[in-house]
Design a protein around this motif. Structure first.
Motif, PDB file in Angstrom:
ATOM      1  N   GLY A  60       8.835   8.550  -0.413  1.00  0.00           N
ATOM      2  CA  GLY A  60       9.626   8.376  -1.620  1.00  0.00           C
ATOM      3  C   GLY A  60       9.844   6.937  -2.016  1.00  0.00           C
ATOM      4  N   ALA A  61       8.816   6.088  -1.856  1.00  0.00           N
ATOM      5  CA  ALA A  61       8.967   4.673  -2.203  1.00  0.00           C
ATOM      6  C   ALA A  61       9.363   4.489  -3.664  1.00  0.00           C
ATOM      7  CB  ALA A  61       7.674   3.918  -1.895  1.00  0.00           C
ATOM      8  N   ALA A  62       8.656   5.160  -4.562  1.00  0.00           N
ATOM      9  CA  ALA A  62       8.949   5.019  -5.992  1.00  0.00           C
ATOM     10  C   ALA A  62      10.330   5.572  -6.329  1.00  0.00           C
ATOM     11  CB  ALA A  62       7.875   5.733  -6.817  1.00  0.00           C
ATOM     12  N   GLU A  63      10.679   6.697  -5.723  1.00  0.00           N
ATOM     13  CA  GLU A  63      11.988   7.296  -5.981  1.00  0.00           C
ATOM     14  C   GLU A  63      13.107   6.391  -5.481  1.00  0.00           C
ATOM     15  OE1 GLU A  63       8.906  10.379  -6.066  1.00  0.00           O
ATOM     16  OE2 GLU A  63       9.411   8.786  -4.631  1.00  0.00           O
ATOM     17  N   LEU A  64      12.877   5.725  -4.359  1.00  0.00           N
ATOM     18  CA  LEU A  64      13.876   4.804  -3.823  1.00  0.00           C
ATOM     19  C   LEU A  64      14.161   3.688  -4.817  1.00  0.00           C
ATOM     20  CD1 LEU A  64      15.588   3.416  -1.618  1.00  0.00           C
ATOM     21  CD2 LEU A  64      13.470   2.411  -0.764  1.00  0.00           C
ATOM     22  N   LEU A 116      -0.895  -0.325   1.742  1.00  0.00           N
ATOM     23  CA  LEU A 116      -1.268  -1.485   0.937  1.00  0.00           C
ATOM     24  C   LEU A 116      -1.707  -1.023  -0.450  1.00  0.00           C
ATOM     25  CD1 LEU A 116      -3.144  -3.539   3.669  1.00  0.00           C
ATOM     26  CD2 LEU A 116      -0.746  -3.667   2.963  1.00  0.00           C
ATOM     27  N   ARG A 117      -0.813  -1.198  -1.421  1.00  0.00           N
ATOM     28  CA  ARG A 117      -1.066  -0.686  -2.765  1.00  0.00           C
ATOM     29  C   ARG A 117      -1.848  -1.681  -3.623  1.00  0.00           C
ATOM     30  NH1 ARG A 117       4.004   1.188  -1.112  1.00  0.00           N
ATOM     31  NH2 ARG A 117       4.251   3.446  -1.290  1.00  0.00           N
ATOM     32  N   ILE A 152       1.465  -1.250  -7.682  1.00  0.00           N
ATOM     33  CA  ILE A 152       2.650  -2.082  -7.517  1.00  0.00           C
ATOM     34  C   ILE A 152       3.357  -2.266  -8.858  1.00  0.00           C
ATOM     35  CG2 ILE A 152       3.449  -4.399  -6.879  1.00  0.00           C
ATOM     36  CD1 ILE A 152       1.029  -4.400  -4.863  1.00  0.00           C
ATOM     37  N   THR A 153       2.590  -2.404  -9.915  1.00  0.00           N
ATOM     38  CA  THR A 153       3.170  -2.587 -11.245  1.00  0.00           C
ATOM     39  C   THR A 153       4.035  -1.405 -11.652  1.00  0.00           C
ATOM     40  OG1 THR A 153       1.310  -3.997 -11.902  1.00  0.00           O
ATOM     41  CG2 THR A 153       2.626  -3.038 -13.675  1.00  0.00           C
ATOM     42  N   THR A 154       3.698  -0.196 -11.184  1.00  0.00           N
ATOM     43  CA  THR A 154       4.482   0.985 -11.573  1.00  0.00           C
ATOM     44  C   THR A 154       5.911   0.922 -11.052  1.00  0.00           C
ATOM     45  OG1 THR A 154       3.777   2.285  -9.639  1.00  0.00           O
ATOM     46  CG2 THR A 154       2.406   2.423 -11.626  1.00  0.00           C
ATOM     47  N   PHE A 155       6.174   0.146  -9.997  1.00  0.00           N
ATOM     48  CA  PHE A 155       7.548   0.023  -9.513  1.00  0.00           C
ATOM     49  C   PHE A 155       8.456  -0.625 -10.561  1.00  0.00           C
ATOM     50  CE2 PHE A 155       5.500  -0.018  -5.147  1.00  0.00           C
ATOM     51  CZ  PHE A 155       6.037   1.198  -4.742  1.00  0.00           C
ATOM     52  N   PHE A 156       7.861  -1.334 -11.514  1.00  0.00           N
ATOM     53  CA  PHE A 156       8.633  -2.018 -12.553  1.00  0.00           C
ATOM     54  C   PHE A 156       8.709  -1.216 -13.852  1.00  0.00           C
ATOM     55  CE2 PHE A 156       7.012  -5.468  -9.838  1.00  0.00           C
ATOM     56  CZ  PHE A 156       8.172  -6.176  -9.584  1.00  0.00           C
TER      57      PHE A 156
END
Length: 269
Positions: free
Chosen positions: A169-173, A217-218, A223-227
């Motif tokens: 759940g990295a993105a959800e976090l 390792l994304r 990685i951009t989607t986290f923003f």
């Protein structure tokens, strides 16, 4: 070891730990032979491991300075790691002595050295929260005793998310934490990538997996989607070394190959 561990803190010295390996890469002494052994194995896959740690640390310095210079007075740093001076609060409080900082980590060795994280200026404040990054509600509740969630906060997640898989759940976090931040807050993020050496990245990930750890390792796009939903500060999601080098703390590294890590800062509108 330094011998400063607090009584009753249980530190597992039989397995390598990412925070202690990071400390070894930075030349610290708060690590054990098992950490050094794996760190050296990683260097055999990519000899720039020390440079990667140093470049990431320098990005933290520049990003924190930029935020303080642009009016941010509250910082929540999740995945703090073993204290290495200058720490985030020292950088922030040089510009803004009244800055308030909450550090968070779940590694007992960080707790053992938490006193180094709490040396605030008289005008400001620092606090340390022992909590798992995967439990954002607990972090936010504890941070709320020091930080005012009605005013902008800089949320730092530096070299953290590549230790969380998508299934964790990295993105959800990230989404849950950012959701609780008020308008005008910032997300500061750095992340190692396999974009430039997929084969080496696969080897490193396998080494972590064999020891019961995660290394995800994304790509730049991932990685951009986290923003998503945030307003990226120029130059956007860039190589860590390329994010506002004019602010200083730039690490010179040998060779022409880029250091495989991306970083970015984005504002919540």
């Amino acid at each position: 070891m330094t011998g400063h561990e607090s009584p009753g803190i249980d530190i597992d010295t039989t397995k390598p730990h990412p925070a202690r390996m990071y400390d070894w890469f930075l030349g610290g002494k708060d690590n054990y032979p098992v950490d050094e052994e794996m760190a050296r194995q990683l260097l055999a896959v990519d000899a720039r491991g020390r440079d990667m740690a140093r470049v990431n640390r320098a990005f933290m310095h520049r990003a924190t300075r930029w935020l303080a210079e642009n009016g941010i007075r509250q910082f929540l740093d999740i995945g703090t790691g073993i204290p290495t001076e200058p720490n985030l609060h020292q950088i922030a409080q040089r510009t803004a002595p009244d800055a308030r900082i909450v550090y968070c980590d779940n590694d007992p060795i960080v707790l053992a050295h938490a006193a180094a994280l709490l040396r605030s200026t008289p005008q400001g404040a620092t606090e340390y929260v022992q909590a798992d990054a995967r439990k954002p509600e607990a972090i936010l509740e504890a941070a709320g005793r020091v930080l005012d969630f009605g005013r902008p906060i800089a949320l730092s997640m530096l070299a953290l998310l590549h230790f969380l898989d998508d299934e964790d759940g990295a993105a959800e976090l990230v989404g849950r934490l950012v959701e609780r931040l008020p308008s005008g807050s910032y997300l500061v993020l750095s992340h190692t990538t396999g974009d430039f050496d997929p084969e080496g990245a696969a080897q490193a990930s396998a080494m972590y997996r064999a020891r019961g750890m995660t290394l995800r390792l994304r790509s730049h796009a991932e990685i951009t989607t986290f923003f998503d939903g945030l307003e990226l500060v120029e130059p956007g999601v860039s190589l860590s070394a390329d994010w506002h080098p004019e602010l200083g703390e730039v690490i010179e590294v040998p060779g022409d190959e880029p250091i495989p890590g991306y970083a970015g800062v984005a504002r919540k509108v």
